[in-house]
Design a protein around this motif. Structure first.
Motif, PDB file in Angstrom:
ATOM      1  N   LYS A  13       0.896  -1.235  -0.044  1.00  0.00           N
ATOM      2  CA  LYS A  13       0.031  -0.146  -0.144  1.00  0.00           C
ATOM      3  C   LYS A  13       0.935   1.273  -0.123  1.00  0.00           C
ATOM      4  O   LYS A  13       0.599   2.212  -0.696  1.00  0.00           O
ATOM      5  N   ASP A  14       1.776   1.030   0.631  1.00  0.00           N
ATOM      6  CA  ASP A  14       2.717   2.663   0.924  1.00  0.00           C
ATOM      7  C   ASP A  14       3.556   2.611  -0.519  1.00  0.00           C
ATOM      8  O   ASP A  14       3.626   3.844  -0.797  1.00  0.00           O
ATOM      9  N   ALA A  15       3.871   1.557  -1.026  1.00  0.00           N
ATOM     10  CA  ALA A  15       4.748   1.613  -2.208  1.00  0.00           C
ATOM     11  C   ALA A  15       3.930   2.394  -3.455  1.00  0.00           C
ATOM     12  O   ALA A  15       4.512   3.076  -4.226  1.00  0.00           O
ATOM     13  N   ALA A  16       2.678   2.186  -3.334  1.00  0.00           N
ATOM     14  CA  ALA A  16       1.907   2.758  -4.459  1.00  0.00           C
ATOM     15  C   ALA A  16       1.789   4.218  -4.418  1.00  0.00           C
ATOM     16  O   ALA A  16       1.502   4.800  -5.364  1.00  0.00           O
ATOM     17  N   LEU A  17       2.202   4.670  -3.256  1.00  0.00           N
ATOM     18  CA  LEU A  17       1.953   6.094  -3.099  1.00  0.00           C
ATOM     19  C   LEU A  17       3.127   6.926  -3.640  1.00  0.00           C
ATOM     20  O   LEU A  17       3.273   7.919  -3.910  1.00  0.00           O
ATOM     21  N   ASP A  18       4.475   6.145  -4.058  1.00  0.00           N
ATOM     22  CA  ASP A  18       5.707   6.900  -4.197  1.00  0.00           C
ATOM     23  C   ASP A  18       6.563   6.098  -5.363  1.00  0.00           C
ATOM     24  O   ASP A  18       7.869   5.700  -5.030  1.00  0.00           O
ATOM     25  N   ARG A  19       6.017   5.606  -6.357  1.00  0.00           N
ATOM     26  CA  ARG A  19       6.708   4.536  -7.276  1.00  0.00           C
ATOM     27  C   ARG A  19       7.240   3.471  -6.694  1.00  0.00           C
ATOM     28  O   ARG A  19       8.522   2.727  -7.305  1.00  0.00           O
TER      29      ARG A  19
ATOM     30  N   GLY B  28      19.059  11.526  -8.103  1.00  0.00           N
ATOM     31  CA  GLY B  28      19.318  11.726  -9.512  1.00  0.00           C
ATOM     32  C   GLY B  28      19.112  10.528 -10.538  1.00  0.00           C
ATOM     33  O   GLY B  28      19.748  10.280 -11.700  1.00  0.00           O
ATOM     34  N   TYR B  29      18.267   9.436  -9.889  1.00  0.00           N
ATOM     35  CA  TYR B  29      18.108   8.237 -10.929  1.00  0.00           C
ATOM     36  C   TYR B  29      16.939   7.989 -11.526  1.00  0.00           C
ATOM     37  O   TYR B  29      16.605   7.071 -12.182  1.00  0.00           O
ATOM     38  N   ALA B  30      15.927   8.896 -10.975  1.00  0.00           N
ATOM     39  CA  ALA B  30      14.514   8.592 -11.824  1.00  0.00           C
ATOM     40  C   ALA B  30      14.543   9.121 -13.228  1.00  0.00           C
ATOM     41  O   ALA B  30      15.310  10.026 -13.546  1.00  0.00           O
ATOM     42  N   VAL B  31      13.953   8.368 -14.067  1.00  0.00           N
ATOM     43  CA  VAL B  31      13.888   8.836 -15.460  1.00  0.00           C
ATOM     44  C   VAL B  31      13.233   9.954 -15.711  1.00  0.00           C
ATOM     45  O   VAL B  31      12.094  10.049 -15.266  1.00  0.00           O
ATOM     46  N   PRO B  32      13.805  11.198 -16.314  1.00  0.00           N
ATOM     47  CA  PRO B  32      12.846  12.546 -16.398  1.00  0.00           C
ATOM     48  C   PRO B  32      11.635  12.250 -17.087  1.00  0.00           C
ATOM     49  O   PRO B  32      11.689  11.572 -17.897  1.00  0.00           O
ATOM     50  N   GLY B  33      10.584  12.680 -16.075  1.00  0.00           N
ATOM     51  CA  GLY B  33       9.195  12.666 -16.920  1.00  0.00           C
ATOM     52  C   GLY B  33       8.500  11.327 -16.840  1.00  0.00           C
ATOM     53  O   GLY B  33       7.383  11.311 -17.520  1.00  0.00           O
ATOM     54  N   LYS B  34       9.013  10.118 -16.565  1.00  0.00           N
ATOM     55  CA  LYS B  34       8.403   8.848 -16.878  1.00  0.00           C
ATOM     56  C   LYS B  34       9.097   7.954 -15.559  1.00  0.00           C
ATOM     57  O   LYS B  34      10.281   8.212 -15.157  1.00  0.00           O
ATOM     58  N   SER B  35       8.595   7.115 -15.113  1.00  0.00           N
ATOM     59  CA  SER B  35       8.978   5.978 -14.243  1.00  0.00           C
ATOM     60  C   SER B  35       9.412   4.714 -14.980  1.00  0.00           C
ATOM     61  O   SER B  35      10.544   4.720 -15.396  1.00  0.00           O
ATOM     62  N   GLU B  36       8.379   3.872 -15.186  1.00  0.00           N
ATOM     63  CA  GLU B  36       8.638   2.569 -16.041  1.00  0.00           C
ATOM     64  C   GLU B  36       7.939   2.629 -17.006  1.00  0.00           C
ATOM     65  O   GLU B  36       6.681   3.512 -17.140  1.00  0.00           O
ATOM     66  N   GLN B  37       7.810   1.554 -18.052  1.00  0.00           N
ATOM     67  CA  GLN B  37       7.083   1.586 -19.069  1.00  0.00           C
ATOM     68  C   GLN B  37       6.715   0.153 -19.383  1.00  0.00           C
ATOM     69  O   GLN B  37       7.234  -0.626 -19.012  1.00  0.00           O
ATOM     70  N   THR B  38       5.573  -0.122 -20.090  1.00  0.00           N
ATOM     71  CA  THR B  38       5.025  -1.389 -20.308  1.00  0.00           C
ATOM     72  C   THR B  38       5.382  -1.572 -21.790  1.00  0.00           C
ATOM     73  O   THR B  38       5.052  -0.864 -22.834  1.00  0.00           O
ATOM     74  N   ALA B  39       6.015  -2.915 -22.163  1.00  0.00           N
ATOM     75  CA  ALA B  39       6.671  -3.159 -23.363  1.00  0.00           C
ATOM     76  C   ALA B  39       5.234  -3.621 -24.335  1.00  0.00           C
ATOM     77  O   ALA B  39       4.266  -3.861 -23.657  1.00  0.00           O
TER      78      ALA B  39
END
Length: 143
Positions: free
Chosen positions: A27-33, A131-142
């Motif tokens: 539950k907590d993880a869903a709040l912050d990627r 500094g390691y988050a991908v700018p403007g996005k987190s992850e993507q689905t293939a």
């Protein structure tokens, strides 16, 4: 009567003022990627740490990191909780497929990942640095 036992089922956790935080990773993880602990938490929050970061990653099948991490300055441990999860390193691919399988990589090791099946992974990185988050996005689905 207060039996001194906290219920960890509330979203956002319980407490913190006494130096103790009780929560639920899913539950907590869903709040912050997925991130539970690290430099990005407010000072004074028991989950704030400059020493390490902890992530509870829940990944649907086919999800992949949007881009490779290059120039890594941390050490990391990734443990498979459930599913099938592939870590990619230059010249090497590691498949985690049994609960408890894990991989550790150090400073200077570029990497990426893909969830081959719906997966849950626990990642610990140290130290905690921005500094390691991908700018403007987190992850993507293939596709």
């Amino acid at each position: 009567m207060d039996d001194g036992v906290d219920d960890a089922k509330g979203v956002g956790g319980v407490g913190g003022a006494d130096g103790v935080y009780v929560g639920n990773a899913g539950k907590d993880a869903a709040l912050d990627r997925g991130w539970l602990l690290g430099h990005f938490r407010e000072p004074g929050d028991p989950r704030h740490s400059e020493a390490l970061e902890v992530k509870w990653g829940v990944h649907p099948r086919g999800e992949r990191r949007a881009q490779w991490v290059e120039g890594e300055v941390r050490t990391a441990l990734l443990v498979l909780v459930s599913g099938r999860f592939r870590m990619e390193f230059p010249g090497r691919s590691v498949l985690l497929e049994e609960q408890g399988d894990y991989v550790v990589w150090g400073k200077g090791v570029d990497h990426s990942w893909v969830a081959e099946d719906e997966s849950v992974v626990l990642t610990v990185r140290w130290p905690s640095v921005p500094g390691y988050a991908v700018p403007g996005k987190s992850e993507q689905t293939a596709p």
